[in-house]
Design an enzyme around this catalytic site. Structure first.
Site, PDB file in Angstrom:
ATOM      1  N   TYR A 147      -3.340  -2.518 -10.191  1.00 31.41           N
ATOM      2  CA  TYR A 147      -2.924  -2.407  -8.594  1.00 31.41           C
ATOM      3  C   TYR A 147      -2.579  -3.061  -8.379  1.00 31.41           C
ATOM      4  CZ  TYR A 147      -4.926  -1.976  -4.036  1.00 31.41           C
ATOM      5  OH  TYR A 147      -4.306  -2.167  -2.417  1.00 31.41           O
ATOM      6  N   LYS A 170      -0.025   3.557  -3.009  1.00 29.89           N
ATOM      7  CA  LYS A 170      -1.131   4.024  -2.991  1.00 29.89           C
ATOM      8  C   LYS A 170       0.025   5.888  -3.000  1.00 29.89           C
ATOM      9  CE  LYS A 170      -3.986   1.022  -1.122  1.00 29.89           C
ATOM     10  NZ  LYS A 170      -4.810   0.667   0.459  1.00 29.89           N
ATOM     11  N   SER A 183       1.237  -1.768   0.103  1.00 27.39           N
ATOM     12  CA  SER A 183       0.212   0.397   0.363  1.00 27.39           C
ATOM     13  C   SER A 183       0.873   0.942  -0.199  1.00 27.39           C
ATOM     14  CB  SER A 183      -1.102  -0.014   1.234  1.00 27.39           C
ATOM     15  OG  SER A 183      -1.640  -0.443   1.399  1.00 27.39           O
ATOM     16  N   TYR A 240      -4.527   4.098   8.015  1.00 29.81           N
ATOM     17  CA  TYR A 240      -6.481   3.665   8.096  1.00 29.81           C
ATOM     18  C   TYR A 240      -6.836   3.779   9.621  1.00 29.81           C
ATOM     19  CZ  TYR A 240      -3.913   1.265   4.234  1.00 29.81           C
ATOM     20  OH  TYR A 240      -3.887   1.130   2.431  1.00 29.81           O
ATOM     21  N   VAL A 258       1.410  -3.788   4.033  1.00 32.07           N
ATOM     22  CA  VAL A 258       1.031  -5.380   4.474  1.00 32.07           C
ATOM     23  C   VAL A 258       2.385  -5.996   3.942  1.00 32.07           C
ATOM     24  CG1 VAL A 258      -1.303  -5.270   4.898  1.00 32.07           C
ATOM     25  CG2 VAL A 258      -0.390  -6.130   2.712  1.00 32.07           C
TER      26      VAL A 258
HETATM   27  O1  DON Z   1      -4.902  -4.776  -1.586  1.00 35.95           O
HETATM   28  C1  DON Z   1      -4.226  -5.491  -1.091  1.00 35.95           C
HETATM   29  O2  DON Z   1      -4.720  -5.990  -0.107  1.00 35.95           O
HETATM   30  C2  DON Z   1      -2.753  -5.258  -0.710  1.00 35.95           C
HETATM   31  N1  DON Z   1      -2.146  -5.175  -1.840  1.00 35.95           N
HETATM   32  C3  DON Z   1      -2.763  -3.877  -0.402  1.00 35.95           C
HETATM   33  C4  DON Z   1      -3.272  -3.497   0.886  1.00 35.95           C
HETATM   34  C5  DON Z   1      -1.911  -2.826   2.082  1.00 35.95           C
HETATM   35  O3  DON Z   1      -1.050  -3.215   2.547  1.00 35.95           O
HETATM   36  C6  DON Z   1      -2.567  -2.379   3.068  1.00 35.95           C
HETATM   37  N2  DON Z   1      -2.048  -1.683   4.012  1.00 35.95           N
HETATM   38  N3  DON Z   1      -1.290  -1.569   5.458  1.00 35.95           N
END
Ligand code: DON
Length: 303
Positions: free
Chosen positions: A188, A66, A63, A239, A257
């Protein structure tokens, strides 16, 4: 200030604290990373770089990508994205869909997954290849032409991406996607699967500490746009832990993540930490502890 000494002290303290949290396993190939890794890197506004621990080991930025897709869209298109995405903290997990239907397909902010899908969709319209455009920005700003997508991680997420796929379809049902769902998802997943080191990420995000000025010395964002990206990071970047991050760290942060967190100290530096074991909100446990120590030792919180 002895920056190298501060980073080495932090690495030692994080080692002494022991490991807390769990490595993300909902994207199976992320679950293979050792939870005991820890790295930190600081890129200063004057170009000097300091690092300690596993700061030169590549990891999945997830993420954190983003920030860069949002910055790119704002650089091309300034304000129009805000007709399709709000900029309020959601108070819900990054992959929650609960508010999306109640808000008639307008995601609460560009950093929860639903909002990031809309940003990637816009970038795809603007550039024809959103993932390549994020990769291009990261290569040029980090100075590392080898930054690339880990195709195994991207495929692993695509194979298990039912929640993101359902969010993309819900967005499409409200008319809030311009491109086919499959194209948005594939871009994405690729941007999330970019692999970088703490050094690469600290250098690549430095424009946010330099009021929008790129590594080449030219404006990438205006100072006002840079202020806005930092503001959304502070309020929404971690978040439903954004309050805890503001309290403990006190600077704009964006986590992923893969266990990385980018923190921006406007006017001074960009910091990247990496520790793959995550807390309940999907942010690195070692990472928040390290950033808490960093802003305490340097007295560089914005508050
Ligand atoms: O879309 C997802 O779930 C992952 N590619 C990215 C989520 C993420 O990194 C949330 N951050 N902490």
């Amino acid at each position: 200030m002895d920056m190298q000494g501060i980073l080495e002290e932090i690495v030692e303290d994080i080692g002494l604290l022991g490991r807390h949290g769990e490595v993300a396993s909902y994207i199976p190939s992320l679950g293979e990373v050792s939870p005991d890794k820890f790295g930190i890197c600081v890129a200063m506004a004057d170009g000097s770089v300091f690092g300690a621990g596993d700061w030169l080991t590549p990891f999945s930025i997830q993420s954190i990508s983003k920030i860069f897709s949002l910055a790119l869209v704002m650089s091309y298109d300034y304000d129009s994205i805000w007709k399709r995405v709000f900029r309020e903290p959601s108070g819900t997990p990054f992959n929650s869909m609960i508010q999306l239907e109640a808000d008639l397909g307008i995601p609460r902010n560009p950093f929860i997954n639903a909002g990031a899908l809309v940003v990637t969709d816009r970038l795809l319209t603007l550039t024809g290849d959103a993932a390549a455009s994020v990769r291009g920005l990261l290569r040029s700003e980090s100075g590392n032409p080898e930054v690339d997508v880990d195709d195994v991680v991207a495929a692993s997420e695509a194979d298990h991406g039912h929640r993101n796929a359902s969010m993309a379809h819900l967005l499409a049902s409200y008319g809030n996607l311009e491109n086919p769902v499959e194209d948005v998802l594939s871009n994405y997943f690729k941007q999330c699967a970019l692999e970088m080191t703490c050094e690469d990420l600290a250098k690549a995000s430095l424009f946010l500490a330099r009021h929008g000025v790129s590594s080449g010395g030219t404006p990438f964002l205006s100072p006002n746009q840079s202020k806005r990206v930092n503001a959304v990071m502070l309020t929404c970047g971690t978040y439903d832990a954004a309050g805890e991050f503001a309290y403990r760290v006190g600077v704009p942060c964006k986590g992923g993540v893969g266990g990385g967190i980018v923190a921006i100290v406007p006017g001074r530096c960009s910091v990247t930490v990496w520790g793959p074991a995550l807390g309940p909100n999907g942010n690195s446990m070692a990472g928040i502890a390290a950033l808490d120590q960093f802003t305490a030792k340097t007295e560089w919180s914005i508050f």
